[in-house]
Design a protein around this motif. Sequence first.
Motif, PDB file in Angstrom:
ATOM      1  N   VAL A  24       0.908  -1.336  -0.034  1.00 14.57           N
ATOM      2  CA  VAL A  24      -0.024   0.076  -0.001  1.00 14.57           C
ATOM      3  C   VAL A  24       0.931   1.318  -0.052  1.00 14.57           C
ATOM      4  O   VAL A  24       0.644   2.112  -0.809  1.00 14.57           O
ATOM      5  CB  VAL A  24      -0.815  -0.150   1.305  1.00 14.57           C
ATOM      6  CG1 VAL A  24      -1.795   1.423   1.178  1.00 14.57           C
ATOM      7  CG2 VAL A  24      -1.832  -1.196   1.041  1.00 14.57           C
ATOM      8  N   ALA A  25       1.999   1.247   0.887  1.00 15.44           N
ATOM      9  CA  ALA A  25       2.994   2.395   0.964  1.00 15.44           C
ATOM     10  C   ALA A  25       3.748   2.496  -0.439  1.00 15.44           C
ATOM     11  O   ALA A  25       3.737   3.458  -0.901  1.00 15.44           O
ATOM     12  CB  ALA A  25       3.774   2.146   2.203  1.00 15.44           C
ATOM     13  N   VAL A  26       4.022   1.481  -1.075  1.00 12.16           N
ATOM     14  CA  VAL A  26       4.647   1.436  -2.131  1.00 12.16           C
ATOM     15  C   VAL A  26       3.945   2.134  -3.324  1.00 12.16           C
ATOM     16  O   VAL A  26       4.099   3.092  -4.082  1.00 12.16           O
ATOM     17  CB  VAL A  26       5.185   0.247  -2.663  1.00 12.16           C
ATOM     18  CG1 VAL A  26       5.742  -0.139  -3.934  1.00 12.16           C
ATOM     19  CG2 VAL A  26       6.181  -0.238  -1.748  1.00 12.16           C
ATOM     20  N   THR A  27       2.637   1.570  -3.403  1.00 14.93           N
ATOM     21  CA  THR A  27       1.708   2.164  -4.351  1.00 14.93           C
ATOM     22  C   THR A  27       1.251   3.531  -4.118  1.00 14.93           C
ATOM     23  O   THR A  27       1.301   4.398  -5.037  1.00 14.93           O
ATOM     24  CB  THR A  27       0.157   1.495  -4.174  1.00 14.93           C
ATOM     25  OG1 THR A  27       0.420  -0.354  -4.452  1.00 14.93           O
ATOM     26  CG2 THR A  27      -0.756   1.788  -5.236  1.00 14.93           C
ATOM     27  N   ALA A  28       1.260   3.901  -2.966  1.00 10.48           N
ATOM     28  CA  ALA A  28       1.168   5.512  -2.558  1.00 10.48           C
ATOM     29  C   ALA A  28       2.218   6.272  -3.192  1.00 10.48           C
ATOM     30  O   ALA A  28       2.140   7.354  -3.777  1.00 10.48           O
ATOM     31  CB  ALA A  28       0.937   5.628  -1.217  1.00 10.48           C
ATOM     32  N   ALA A  29       3.428   5.769  -2.949  1.00 11.00           N
ATOM     33  CA  ALA A  29       4.836   6.258  -3.313  1.00 11.00           C
ATOM     34  C   ALA A  29       4.610   6.575  -4.863  1.00 11.00           C
ATOM     35  O   ALA A  29       5.051   7.519  -5.458  1.00 11.00           O
ATOM     36  CB  ALA A  29       5.964   5.723  -2.799  1.00 11.00           C
ATOM     37  N   CYS A  30       4.374   5.397  -5.651  1.00 12.67           N
ATOM     38  CA  CYS A  30       4.093   5.633  -7.099  1.00 12.67           C
ATOM     39  C   CYS A  30       3.064   6.586  -7.556  1.00 12.67           C
ATOM     40  O   CYS A  30       3.262   7.294  -8.361  1.00 12.67           O
ATOM     41  CB  CYS A  30       3.880   4.267  -7.642  1.00 12.67           C
ATOM     42  SG  CYS A  30       5.182   3.068  -7.503  1.00 12.67           S
ATOM     43  N   TRP A  31       2.139   6.824  -6.674  1.00  9.23           N
ATOM     44  CA  TRP A  31       0.958   7.557  -6.856  1.00  9.23           C
ATOM     45  C   TRP A  31       1.549   9.088  -6.691  1.00  9.23           C
ATOM     46  O   TRP A  31       1.157  10.001  -7.419  1.00  9.23           O
ATOM     47  CB  TRP A  31      -0.318   7.390  -5.997  1.00  9.23           C
ATOM     48  CG  TRP A  31      -1.353   8.250  -6.497  1.00  9.23           C
ATOM     49  CD1 TRP A  31      -1.849   9.476  -5.757  1.00  9.23           C
ATOM     50  CD2 TRP A  31      -2.434   7.921  -7.345  1.00  9.23           C
ATOM     51  NE1 TRP A  31      -2.915  10.046  -6.448  1.00  9.23           N
ATOM     52  CE2 TRP A  31      -3.155   8.998  -7.576  1.00  9.23           C
ATOM     53  CE3 TRP A  31      -2.430   6.976  -8.214  1.00  9.23           C
ATOM     54  CZ2 TRP A  31      -4.324   8.907  -8.350  1.00  9.23           C
ATOM     55  CZ3 TRP A  31      -3.618   6.988  -9.154  1.00  9.23           C
ATOM     56  CH2 TRP A  31      -4.513   8.049  -9.222  1.00  9.23           C
ATOM     57  N   VAL A  32       2.690   9.244  -5.802  1.00  9.56           N
ATOM     58  CA  VAL A  32       3.237  10.537  -5.775  1.00  9.56           C
ATOM     59  C   VAL A  32       4.124  10.881  -6.977  1.00  9.56           C
ATOM     60  O   VAL A  32       3.597  12.084  -7.292  1.00  9.56           O
ATOM     61  CB  VAL A  32       4.142  10.571  -4.540  1.00  9.56           C
ATOM     62  CG1 VAL A  32       4.927  11.812  -4.561  1.00  9.56           C
ATOM     63  CG2 VAL A  32       3.287  10.481  -3.151  1.00  9.56           C
ATOM     64  N   VAL A  33       4.590  10.224  -7.695  1.00  7.39           N
ATOM     65  CA  VAL A  33       5.157  10.309  -8.879  1.00  7.39           C
ATOM     66  C   VAL A  33       4.111  10.413  -9.943  1.00  7.39           C
ATOM     67  O   VAL A  33       4.435  11.513 -10.794  1.00  7.39           O
ATOM     68  CB  VAL A  33       6.084   9.049  -9.248  1.00  7.39           C
ATOM     69  CG1 VAL A  33       6.610   9.191 -10.645  1.00  7.39           C
ATOM     70  CG2 VAL A  33       7.157   8.716  -8.437  1.00  7.39           C
ATOM     71  N   LEU A  34       3.261   9.752 -10.190  1.00  2.00           N
ATOM     72  CA  LEU A  34       2.244   9.889 -11.167  1.00  2.00           C
ATOM     73  C   LEU A  34       1.605  11.536 -10.794  1.00  2.00           C
ATOM     74  O   LEU A  34       1.245  12.385 -11.840  1.00  2.00           O
ATOM     75  CB  LEU A  34       0.861   9.027 -10.806  1.00  2.00           C
ATOM     76  CG  LEU A  34       0.010   8.878 -11.955  1.00  2.00           C
ATOM     77  CD1 LEU A  34       0.463   8.634 -13.406  1.00  2.00           C
ATOM     78  CD2 LEU A  34      -1.101   8.246 -11.494  1.00  2.00           C
ATOM     79  N   MET A  35       1.264  11.795  -9.497  1.00  2.00           N
ATOM     80  CA  MET A  35       0.621  13.262  -9.445  1.00  2.00           C
ATOM     81  C   MET A  35       1.551  14.269  -9.774  1.00  2.00           C
ATOM     82  O   MET A  35       1.144  15.331 -10.206  1.00  2.00           O
ATOM     83  CB  MET A  35       0.235  13.431  -8.043  1.00  2.00           C
ATOM     84  CG  MET A  35      -1.025  12.491  -7.599  1.00  2.00           C
ATOM     85  SD  MET A  35      -2.430  12.844  -8.551  1.00  2.00           S
ATOM     86  CE  MET A  35      -2.466  11.824  -9.816  1.00  2.00           C
ATOM     87  N   ILE A  36       2.877  14.007  -9.600  1.00  4.50           N
ATOM     88  CA  ILE A  36       3.784  14.872  -9.921  1.00  4.50           C
ATOM     89  C   ILE A  36       3.600  15.382 -11.582  1.00  4.50           C
ATOM     90  O   ILE A  36       4.050  16.379 -12.206  1.00  4.50           O
ATOM     91  CB  ILE A  36       5.480  14.755  -9.425  1.00  4.50           C
ATOM     92  CG1 ILE A  36       5.491  14.904  -8.099  1.00  4.50           C
ATOM     93  CG2 ILE A  36       6.678  15.715 -10.058  1.00  4.50           C
ATOM     94  CD1 ILE A  36       6.781  14.452  -7.378  1.00  4.50           C
TER      95      ILE A  36
END
Length: 127
Positions: free
Chosen positions: A75-87
């Motif tokens: 879940v944390a890894v997915t959220a970190a990937c979501w950070v990159v997507l949002m940038i």
Amino acid sequence: MNIALWICTGLLAVVALSGGFTKTFIPKEKLAAHSGGEWVEAADVGFVKSLGILELLAAVGLILPAVLDIAPRMVAVTAACWVVLMIGAMITHGRLGQFKLVLVNAVYLALAVFVAWGGFASDTFLG
């Protein structure tokens, strides 16, 4: 703290699911016609659909690992990937002058940072 993490994770999953569904199943021309969809005009159909599939997978990755208690750190890894997507989304919308959407993406980014931080910092994430 866990309740706040679950709420933020659920909100992100809903955003990922709705965005992924629209990018995957709605034709590019229809997406481009809506406000905020202008970025699609310069993108390849395959890219848009791939992005949609990634968002659908993100929705799954934000919820199922913790619910099933199978590799809940994902879940944390997915959220970190979501950070990159949002940038990337913020850069794209910023280049088009869509600053309202940049702010919306910044809110999603903040939620994702909180979920990633909570997931990496705690011993039992969303337990």
